[in-house]
Design a protein around this motif. Structure first.
Motif, mmCIF file in Angstrom:
data_model
loop_
_atom_site.group_PDB
_atom_site.id
_atom_site.type_symbol
_atom_site.label_atom_id
_atom_site.label_comp_id
_atom_site.label_asym_id
_atom_site.label_seq_id
_atom_site.Cartn_x
_atom_site.Cartn_y
_atom_site.Cartn_z
ATOM 1 N N ASP A 179 29.111 48.077 49.868
ATOM 2 C CA ASP A 179 28.790 49.038 48.822
ATOM 3 C C ASP A 179 27.350 48.811 48.360
ATOM 4 N N CYS B 75 32.932 39.162 43.141
ATOM 5 C CA CYS B 75 33.543 40.428 42.748
ATOM 6 C C CYS B 75 35.056 40.370 42.905
ATOM 7 N N ALA C 181 38.719 43.010 43.576
ATOM 8 C CA ALA C 181 39.346 44.295 43.879
ATOM 9 C C ALA C 181 40.851 44.114 43.771
ATOM 10 N N THR D 44 41.092 49.157 45.211
ATOM 11 C CA THR D 44 40.161 49.650 44.203
ATOM 12 C C THR D 44 39.290 48.495 43.750
ATOM 13 N N LYS D 45 37.983 48.667 43.820
ATOM 14 C CA LYS D 45 37.080 47.626 43.344
ATOM 15 C C LYS D 45 36.991 47.699 41.821
ATOM 16 N N TYR D 46 37.035 46.534 41.190
ATOM 17 C CA TYR D 46 36.976 46.437 39.735
ATOM 18 C C TYR D 46 35.673 47.056 39.231
ATOM 19 N N LYS D 47 35.794 47.963 38.244
ATOM 20 C CA LYS D 47 34.618 48.694 37.764
ATOM 21 C C LYS D 47 33.634 47.795 37.025
ATOM 22 N N GLY D 48 34.082 46.584 36.627
ATOM 23 C CA GLY D 48 33.191 45.664 35.939
ATOM 24 C C GLY D 48 32.483 44.688 36.854
ATOM 25 N N ASN D 49 32.606 44.866 38.170
ATOM 26 C CA ASN D 49 31.913 43.979 39.108
ATOM 27 C C ASN D 49 30.405 44.021 38.883
ATOM 28 N N THR E 118 34.795 39.846 31.620
ATOM 29 C CA THR E 118 35.742 40.423 32.571
ATOM 30 C C THR E 118 37.055 40.652 31.854
ATOM 31 N N CYS E 119 38.111 40.868 32.605
ATOM 32 C CA CYS E 119 39.421 41.008 32.005
ATOM 33 C C CYS E 119 39.826 39.698 31.342
#
Length: 246
Positions: A164, A207, A209, A219-224, A241-242
């Protein structure tokens, strides 16, 4: 309005695969797929301008009914050879090729090396591995994916993690988040979570996902990135992060 260039090829997707001709005699160049003017994927490939040495493929089943515009920065003569089908080019002879290993796992097409994220869940062994889907040499590092019930017979699934804008997909691990620690679960099954290194832009970052369908789609984590670094990996800083840890 979308502007087309001489090296652009629009294709309305009606089949599962796009088959791409490759020649090792060609220099690598960037190929990009756009849908509705937005980049869908980008990778490097030695697109054959003459007789192909072999064929590779893109699984575009998620794009059925949409028009994909393919652009290529190199010799675009090979664009006219790209075709779509519900079968991979050469599928009838696959795994009967000379020197094809019959016991150890091998991917259908492309380069394969380090295993990653190996995990067992509900009767399936998951094998992720470093993979270049578009050539027989190292490049475009992705996470290939295969599953097995006995570690002898394998079913190859679509690529789990592709390069990406941050870079290419390197080594990592996978876990099952039974307790919803990361907060991705939406019922059953629990999230399968991959943490991995992304290499690019003169640094490496960490990162994450997740998959909610036993690893079939990701789905890649949007906060990466979870952990970012300065150039050349000289220092790290943690990003929010989470909550909790896995």
């Amino acid at each position: 309005m979308l502007q087309l260039h001489a090296a652009d090829l629009p294709i309305k997707i009606t089949k599962r695969y796009l088959n791409l001709p490759v020649s090792q005699a060609q220099q690598r160049s960037n190929m990009k797929f756009t849908v509705g003017g937005k980049k869908e994927r980008e990778f490097k490939i030695r697109l054959a301008s003459g007789e192909p040495e072999y064929w590779v493929f893109c699984d575009v089943s998620n794009l059925k009914g949409k028009t994909v515009t393919i652009s290529y920065e190199g010799d675009n003569a090979g664009l006219s050879k790209i075709y779509q089908d519900d079968k991979i080019a050469g599928q009838d002879s696959m795994y009967h090729e000379k020197n094809r290993p019959q016991f150890h796992f091998t991917t259908r097409r492309g380069w394969i090396n380090d295993p990653n994220g190996m995990i067992f869940y509900e009767g399936e062994y998951h094998l992720f591995y470093q993979h270049n889907p578009y050539e027989r040499e190292w490049e475009n590092m992705s996470w290939g994916h295969a599953v097995s019930k006995d570690m002898i017979h394998w079913q190859e699934l679509p690529v789990a993690l592709s390069p990406d804008d941050m870079g290419t997909m390197f080594s990592g691990s996978a876990v099952i988040d039974y307790n919803n620690t990361a907060g991705f679960n939406k019922g059953k099954p629990p999230a399968m979570i991959a943490t991995y290194t992304v290499d690019g832009h003169n640094k490496q970052v960490q990162c994450m996902a997740y998959s909610l369908d036993k690893g079939r789609t990701w789905t890649k984590y949007k906060g990466n990135p979870l952990i970012d670094s300065k150039e050349n990996g000289t220092a790290y800083k943690r990003r929010p992060t989470c909550s909790g840890s896995i």
